[in-house]
Design a protein around this motif. Sequence first.
Motif, PDB file in Angstrom:
ATOM      1  N   LEU A  51     -39.206  -9.333  13.472  1.00  0.00           N
ATOM      2  CA  LEU A  51     -39.707  -7.962  13.511  1.00  0.00           C
ATOM      3  C   LEU A  51     -40.707  -7.837  14.659  1.00  0.00           C
ATOM      4  O   LEU A  51     -41.438  -8.781  14.972  1.00  0.00           O
ATOM      5  CB  LEU A  51     -40.359  -7.581  12.187  1.00  0.00           C
ATOM      6  CG  LEU A  51     -40.877  -6.151  12.023  1.00  0.00           C
ATOM      7  CD1 LEU A  51     -40.565  -5.609  10.621  1.00  0.00           C
ATOM      8  CD2 LEU A  51     -42.406  -6.105  12.256  1.00  0.00           C
ATOM      9  N   PRO A  77     -35.960  -5.032  13.370  1.00  0.00           N
ATOM     10  CA  PRO A  77     -36.752  -3.814  13.177  1.00  0.00           C
ATOM     11  C   PRO A  77     -37.869  -3.710  14.211  1.00  0.00           C
ATOM     12  O   PRO A  77     -38.512  -4.713  14.544  1.00  0.00           O
ATOM     13  CB  PRO A  77     -37.317  -3.980  11.762  1.00  0.00           C
ATOM     14  CG  PRO A  77     -36.455  -4.999  11.108  1.00  0.00           C
ATOM     15  CD  PRO A  77     -36.011  -5.922  12.188  1.00  0.00           C
ATOM     16  N   LEU A  79     -41.336  -1.533  14.815  1.00  0.00           N
ATOM     17  CA  LEU A  79     -42.323  -0.632  14.231  1.00  0.00           C
ATOM     18  C   LEU A  79     -43.326  -0.253  15.308  1.00  0.00           C
ATOM     19  O   LEU A  79     -44.034  -1.119  15.839  1.00  0.00           O
ATOM     20  CB  LEU A  79     -43.025  -1.301  13.055  1.00  0.00           C
ATOM     21  CG  LEU A  79     -44.175  -0.546  12.384  1.00  0.00           C
ATOM     22  CD1 LEU A  79     -43.697   0.810  11.879  1.00  0.00           C
ATOM     23  CD2 LEU A  79     -44.752  -1.353  11.237  1.00  0.00           C
ATOM     24  N   ASP A  99     -37.566   1.840  14.654  1.00  0.00           N
ATOM     25  CA  ASP A  99     -37.140   2.070  13.273  1.00  0.00           C
ATOM     26  C   ASP A  99     -38.178   2.826  12.460  1.00  0.00           C
ATOM     27  O   ASP A  99     -37.841   3.462  11.464  1.00  0.00           O
ATOM     28  CB  ASP A  99     -36.844   0.723  12.585  1.00  0.00           C
ATOM     29  CG  ASP A  99     -35.647   0.031  13.198  1.00  0.00           C
ATOM     30  OD1 ASP A  99     -34.520   0.406  12.864  1.00  0.00           O
ATOM     31  OD2 ASP A  99     -35.839  -0.876  14.027  1.00  0.00           O
ATOM     32  N   ASP A 100     -39.429   2.732  12.878  1.00  0.00           N
ATOM     33  CA  ASP A 100     -40.487   3.373  12.104  1.00  0.00           C
ATOM     34  C   ASP A 100     -41.670   3.625  13.033  1.00  0.00           C
ATOM     35  O   ASP A 100     -41.721   3.123  14.155  1.00  0.00           O
ATOM     36  CB  ASP A 100     -40.914   2.480  10.929  1.00  0.00           C
ATOM     37  CG  ASP A 100     -41.502   3.274   9.779  1.00  0.00           C
ATOM     38  OD1 ASP A 100     -41.774   4.476   9.952  1.00  0.00           O
ATOM     39  OD2 ASP A 100     -41.706   2.679   8.701  1.00  0.00           O
ATOM     40  N   HIS A 118     -38.998  -3.103   5.883  1.00  0.00           N
ATOM     41  CA  HIS A 118     -38.021  -3.282   6.960  1.00  0.00           C
ATOM     42  C   HIS A 118     -37.431  -4.691   6.968  1.00  0.00           C
ATOM     43  O   HIS A 118     -36.238  -4.858   7.244  1.00  0.00           O
ATOM     44  CB  HIS A 118     -38.666  -2.962   8.301  1.00  0.00           C
ATOM     45  CG  HIS A 118     -38.830  -1.490   8.539  1.00  0.00           C
ATOM     46  ND1 HIS A 118     -37.769  -0.654   8.828  1.00  0.00           N
ATOM     47  CD2 HIS A 118     -39.922  -0.693   8.491  1.00  0.00           C
ATOM     48  CE1 HIS A 118     -38.213   0.583   8.975  1.00  0.00           C
ATOM     49  NE2 HIS A 118     -39.515   0.588   8.771  1.00  0.00           N
ATOM     50  N   TYR A 122     -33.549  -5.709   6.603  1.00  0.00           N
ATOM     51  CA  TYR A 122     -32.928  -6.530   7.632  1.00  0.00           C
ATOM     52  C   TYR A 122     -32.245  -7.746   7.012  1.00  0.00           C
ATOM     53  O   TYR A 122     -31.149  -8.138   7.411  1.00  0.00           O
ATOM     54  CB  TYR A 122     -33.995  -6.954   8.632  1.00  0.00           C
ATOM     55  CG  TYR A 122     -33.483  -7.745   9.801  1.00  0.00           C
ATOM     56  CD1 TYR A 122     -32.479  -7.245  10.627  1.00  0.00           C
ATOM     57  CD2 TYR A 122     -34.022  -8.991  10.117  1.00  0.00           C
ATOM     58  CE1 TYR A 122     -32.030  -7.957  11.717  1.00  0.00           C
ATOM     59  CE2 TYR A 122     -33.571  -9.708  11.197  1.00  0.00           C
ATOM     60  CZ  TYR A 122     -32.581  -9.194  11.997  1.00  0.00           C
ATOM     61  OH  TYR A 122     -32.129  -9.910  13.073  1.00  0.00           O
ATOM     62  N   ALA A 165     -28.680   1.180  14.442  1.00  0.00           N
ATOM     63  CA  ALA A 165     -29.906   0.614  13.893  1.00  0.00           C
ATOM     64  C   ALA A 165     -29.879   0.762  12.374  1.00  0.00           C
ATOM     65  O   ALA A 165     -29.089   1.535  11.813  1.00  0.00           O
ATOM     66  CB  ALA A 165     -31.131   1.324  14.484  1.00  0.00           C
ATOM     67  N   ASN A 166     -30.740   0.007  11.695  1.00  0.00           N
ATOM     68  CA  ASN A 166     -30.704  -0.023  10.227  1.00  0.00           C
ATOM     69  C   ASN A 166     -30.789   1.363   9.594  1.00  0.00           C
ATOM     70  O   ASN A 166     -29.994   1.721   8.715  1.00  0.00           O
ATOM     71  CB  ASN A 166     -31.847  -0.889   9.701  1.00  0.00           C
ATOM     72  CG  ASN A 166     -31.667  -2.357  10.045  1.00  0.00           C
ATOM     73  OD1 ASN A 166     -30.595  -2.778  10.467  1.00  0.00           O
ATOM     74  ND2 ASN A 166     -32.718  -3.136   9.889  1.00  0.00           N
ATOM     75  N   LYS A 167     -31.777   2.149  10.024  1.00  0.00           N
ATOM     76  CA  LYS A 167     -31.956   3.472   9.432  1.00  0.00           C
ATOM     77  C   LYS A 167     -30.795   4.397   9.782  1.00  0.00           C
ATOM     78  O   LYS A 167     -30.412   5.253   8.989  1.00  0.00           O
ATOM     79  CB  LYS A 167     -33.286   4.084   9.883  1.00  0.00           C
ATOM     80  CG  LYS A 167     -34.509   3.411   9.289  1.00  0.00           C
ATOM     81  CD  LYS A 167     -34.547   3.504   7.779  1.00  0.00           C
ATOM     82  CE  LYS A 167     -35.831   2.932   7.217  1.00  0.00           C
ATOM     83  NZ  LYS A 167     -35.828   2.909   5.728  1.00  0.00           N
TER      84      LYS A 167
END
Length: 237
Positions: A51, A77, A79, A99-100, A118, A122, A165-167
């Motif tokens: 991360l 991720p 952030l 991602d955030d 996150h 992941y 991406a994850n989101k």
Amino acid sequence: MSELAKILLVEDEEEIAMLERDYLEISGYEVDILSDGFHAVERVLKGDYDLLILDLMLPGKSGYDICREIRDQVDIPILMVTAKTESVDKVRGLGLGADDYIAKPFDPAELVARVKSHLKMYERLKNAGRDERTENEEGVIRVGNLRIMTKSWKVYKGNQEVKLANKEFELLSFLASNPNRVFSKEHLVEKIWGYDYLGDGATVTVHINRIREKIEEDSSNPKYIETIWGAGYRFNA
């Protein structure tokens, strides 16, 4: 996670960096600190990190530039942490693949909570990828030339894999799993980011636009994800 998650913290304010590191290490994470943007890209690409916590305003190279350079090369991720609170800054960061987003000042415990969320997501993604060969049709959503593989977290447009991406994947999968229903931005924020997320509807808009650019033939005239003005978004099956 089976081993200590390894985090790269890029933050030029030493006191803030030390505080964030202490909270993260107490929570069981391994943390490396970098105080400028000069070497951030190289460190991320070579450091085998799980991360990245990335300050926006950095000497040498901004968080925007770093995010832009690494997003398509690493699938971890990201952030973003920044003192800027304007929506345009948040939208820009998310649009580059973060991602955030968390704005200073913040409670370090909130940062740890975001990190945990996150990393858990992941890990789920990586475990799903290991089981891809055993995936059956029950885990596949087919619409047009799209295949959304909900167990292995992969998306194919025709025979070409689409990197999300994850989101982005969570949002697309949720909408596709509930076809022909309209969901407000507020509902999607709560469903995908959680009730305690401090963001707003702009986050959803940015992610929807990024998904459209990847899955639609013409993102300006979307076929799959339709905007219902004044109401929200609908996935057309």
